[in-house]
Design a protein around this motif. Structure first.
Motif, PDB file in Angstrom:
ATOM      1  N   SER A 149      -3.407   0.597   5.414  1.00 38.65           N
ATOM      2  CA  SER A 149      -3.987  -0.760   6.808  1.00 38.65           C
ATOM      3  C   SER A 149      -4.536  -1.013   5.615  1.00 38.65           C
ATOM      4  CB  SER A 149      -4.422   0.313   7.692  1.00 38.65           C
ATOM      5  OG  SER A 149      -5.385   0.346   7.703  1.00 38.65           O
ATOM      6  N   ASP A 150      -5.209  -2.491   6.158  1.00 42.05           N
ATOM      7  CA  ASP A 150      -6.149  -3.351   5.213  1.00 42.05           C
ATOM      8  C   ASP A 150      -6.913  -3.446   5.389  1.00 42.05           C
ATOM      9  OD1 ASP A 150      -3.793  -4.926   4.373  1.00 42.05           O
ATOM     10  OD2 ASP A 150      -4.377  -6.101   5.994  1.00 42.05           O
ATOM     11  N   SER A 206       1.117  -1.179   0.122  1.00 38.62           N
ATOM     12  CA  SER A 206       0.174   0.020  -0.010  1.00 38.62           C
ATOM     13  C   SER A 206       1.162   1.267  -0.295  1.00 38.62           C
ATOM     14  CB  SER A 206      -0.894   0.271   1.413  1.00 38.62           C
ATOM     15  OG  SER A 206      -1.993   0.707   1.395  1.00 38.62           O
ATOM     16  N   ALA A 262      -9.106  -1.951   2.478  1.00 41.65           N
ATOM     17  CA  ALA A 262      -8.741  -2.869   0.999  1.00 41.65           C
ATOM     18  C   ALA A 262      -9.213  -2.999  -0.044  1.00 41.65           C
ATOM     19  CB  ALA A 262      -8.669  -4.366   2.203  1.00 41.65           C
TER      20      ALA A 262
END
Ligand code: NAD
Length: 248
Positions: A228-229, A133, A232
């Protein structure tokens, strides 16, 4: 309790001050191994002292040149899950008939070319991992023509294009690429002068419509969300964090 970044390595540029520093702190607090880079050594020493209990490696480097980029990637040791391109400089609010070559070239080198160089250097690691990311800090000046001089405004529009290109071309590889566009934030950059400057150049209307100055932690929250996920399903986003300025 494990944080959102436990087991992850995050590289942050401009980590000695302002938005980059707040981002490095938040990442470390949430479990990341942080590679923090800046051109100013004392600022990194102060960050390292604040984060003495965290996993932080500091690298004094100018990310606008290849040697600096190589030093940062070396320090990451073969793994980069998250990259925050935060370092940036202003342009003395010079307009198109006032701009000098040195200011133009330095602003483009730090605000645009450095983003490309470091992204280019970490992408092979992310491609190898099949995940990653990347978040670049743009500006209100990447959305409109009234919040800085011509070099800064051009540079911040450029990283919007860079973000969109990368987001499309690396989405199939599991790599997300997004941009956060701050309004005025209380840091060491001269941006908070922007509203006064704009008012002088563009008239009192500008002072009325610009929302209050934000804190670096407001931006760190948006940047770490995109790293961060939790985000997503988000890539190619140009996310303003500006108190609503961009909606005006
Ligand atoms: P800041 O000056 O407080 O921090 C920027 C840090 O980047 C400094 O510590 C500086 O030493 C470092 N840096 C500068 N050139 C570098 C280089 N070549 N290599 C490595 N490090 C370098 O400023 P800030 O406000 O926290 O700025 C962070 C980002 O936010 C910048 O991209 C800026 O354009 C953007 N931004 C800031 C505001 C604001 O109001 N503060 C508004 C919009 C966008």
């Amino acid at each position: 309790t494990p944080g959102r970044f436990t087991g992850k390595t995050a590289v942050v540029t401009g980590a000695g001050s302002g938005i980059g520093r707040a981002t490095a702190v938040r990442l470390a607090q949430e479990g990341a191994r942080v590679v923090a880079t800046d051109v100013v050594a004392e600022r990194l020493d102060s960050l390292a002292a604040e984060l003495a209990d965290a996993d932080v490696t500091t690298v004094v480097a100018d990310v606008s040149d290849e040697d600096g980029v190589a030093a940062v990637v070396d320090a990451a040791g073969g793994r980069v899950d998250c990259l925050a391109n935060v370092a940036g400089i202003m342009d003395k609010f010079l307009t198109a008939h006032e701009i000098d070559d040195a200011t133009w070239e330095r602003v483009m080198a730090v605000n645009v070319t450095a983003v490309m160089r470091l992204t280019r250097a970490v992408l092979p690691l992310m491609l190898g991992a099949g995940a990653g990311s990347i978040v670049t800090v743009g500006s209100e000046a990447g959305l409109r023509g009234s919040s800085a001089g011509v070099a800064y405004t051009t540079s911040k529009h450029a990283v919007v294009g860079f973000t969109k290109s990368c987001s499309v071309l690396y989405a199939p590889k599991g790599i997300r690429v997004n941009l956060v566009a701050p309004g005025a934030v209380r840091t060491n950059i001269e941006a908070p002068m922007a509203s006064q400057f704009a008012a002088e150049r563009l008239g009192p209307l500008m002072q009325v419509v610009i929302p209050p100055i934000a804190e670096p932690e407001h931006l760190a929250a948006a940047i770490t969300w995109l790293l961060s996920d939790d985000s997503a399903n988000v890539t190619g986003a140009i996310l303003p964090s500006d108190g609503g300025w961009s909606a005006l």
